[in-house]
Write a protein that holds these residues in place. Structure first.
Motif, PDB file in Angstrom:
ATOM      1  N   PRO A 248       0.769  -1.172   0.196  1.00  0.00           N
ATOM      2  CA  PRO A 248       0.037  -0.129  -0.208  1.00  0.00           C
ATOM      3  C   PRO A 248       0.972   1.773  -0.029  1.00  0.00           C
ATOM      4  O   PRO A 248       1.586   1.187   0.871  1.00  0.00           O
ATOM      5  CB  PRO A 248      -0.498  -0.244   1.284  1.00  0.00           C
ATOM      6  CG  PRO A 248      -0.543  -1.905   2.256  1.00  0.00           C
ATOM      7  CD  PRO A 248       0.509  -2.092   0.709  1.00  0.00           C
ATOM      8  N   ALA A 249       0.827   2.214  -0.412  1.00  0.00           N
ATOM      9  CA  ALA A 249       1.646   3.381  -0.977  1.00  0.00           C
ATOM     10  C   ALA A 249       1.102   4.307   0.484  1.00  0.00           C
ATOM     11  O   ALA A 249       0.276   4.586   0.963  1.00  0.00           O
ATOM     12  CB  ALA A 249       1.194   4.049  -2.527  1.00  0.00           C
ATOM     13  N   GLY A 250       1.658   5.251   0.392  1.00  0.00           N
ATOM     14  CA  GLY A 250       2.307   6.162   2.096  1.00  0.00           C
ATOM     15  C   GLY A 250       2.155   5.875   2.722  1.00  0.00           C
ATOM     16  O   GLY A 250       1.811   6.158   3.897  1.00  0.00           O
ATOM     17  N   ARG A 251       2.975   4.428   3.149  1.00  0.00           N
ATOM     18  CA  ARG A 251       3.562   3.970   4.508  1.00  0.00           C
ATOM     19  C   ARG A 251       4.984   3.988   5.104  1.00  0.00           C
ATOM     20  O   ARG A 251       5.549   4.028   4.141  1.00  0.00           O
ATOM     21  CB  ARG A 251       2.121   2.675   5.179  1.00  0.00           C
ATOM     22  CG  ARG A 251       0.750   2.275   4.640  1.00  0.00           C
ATOM     23  CD  ARG A 251       0.571   0.988   4.512  1.00  0.00           C
ATOM     24  NE  ARG A 251      -0.708   1.089   5.013  1.00  0.00           N
ATOM     25  CZ  ARG A 251      -1.959   0.018   5.172  1.00  0.00           C
ATOM     26  NH1 ARG A 251      -1.162  -1.218   5.478  1.00  0.00           N
ATOM     27  NH2 ARG A 251      -2.543   0.205   4.994  1.00  0.00           N
ATOM     28  N   LEU A 252       5.309   3.404   6.041  1.00  0.00           N
ATOM     29  CA  LEU A 252       6.006   3.872   6.942  1.00  0.00           C
ATOM     30  C   LEU A 252       5.822   2.785   7.723  1.00  0.00           C
ATOM     31  O   LEU A 252       4.730   3.051   8.365  1.00  0.00           O
ATOM     32  CB  LEU A 252       6.808   4.663   7.690  1.00  0.00           C
ATOM     33  CG  LEU A 252       7.136   6.218   6.769  1.00  0.00           C
ATOM     34  CD1 LEU A 252       7.621   6.965   7.512  1.00  0.00           C
ATOM     35  CD2 LEU A 252       8.183   5.939   5.641  1.00  0.00           C
TER      36      LEU A 252
END
Length: 171
Positions: free
Chosen positions: A114-118
């Motif tokens: 999933p995009a936008g995760r650290l």
């Protein structure tokens, strides 16, 4: 095994919103979670699958509100630095980085992240740090004749199996 697609970020992250000019490791929520024993997931491409196979109770994520920087250095004719400028990476460059990671995951038969995760991890088993656990996984792979330096289906299977065994013995 999953990316926790429908999950929510760690509750500490919910207090923060908006884009930050800080690097990912300097975000206040990242630092707060590190104090609580969480460690950033390794960034090397060979470990891109790690949050997917990490035991769910020992992984979490926060929204990536950071800025990724490109540093441009100017040199004179003698190789001396005459200027340094840091500029945010363009969206297209960020997309290219994600595409490279997603291609590596696809080659392993895994869905894209999933995009936008650290992602943040806690060590499992007898290990006190994630780095110790990763060194154990590399040594185990070498011992069993599996190449640890690249993300391969064999290495993925070994890591998934060992993490499951460590979690089972800990719980």
């Amino acid at each position: 095994m999953s990316w926790d697609e429908d999950g929510t970020p760690h509750p500490l992250a919910l207090r923060r919103t908006g884009r930050s000019e800080l690097d990912p490791d300097r975000l206040p929520e990242m630092r707060e979670l590190e104090v609580l024993g969480w460690e950033p997931a390794p960034e090397e491409l060979r470990w891109a699958f790690l949050p997917y196979v990490w035991p769910p109770a020992a992984r979490t994520w926060i929204p990536d509100r950071s800025t990724h920087w490109a540093v441009e250095t100017s040199l004179d004719g003698h190789g001396h630095i005459t200027g340094v400028e840091a500029v945010p990476l363009p969206e297209a460059d960020l997309h290219d980085l994600d595409a490279e990671t997603d291609a590596a995951l696809t080659a392993l038969g895994l869905p894209p992240r999933p995009a936008g995760r650290l992602w943040l991890l806690r060590p499992v088993g007898p290990f006190s740090t994630v780095a110790e656990l990763l060194a154990h996984l590399d040594a185990l792979a070498t011992e069993r004749g599996v190449e640890p330096g690249t993300a391969s289906p064999e290495f993925l299977t070994l890591v998934r199996t060992e993490l499951g065994a460590l979690q089972e013995h800990a719980g």
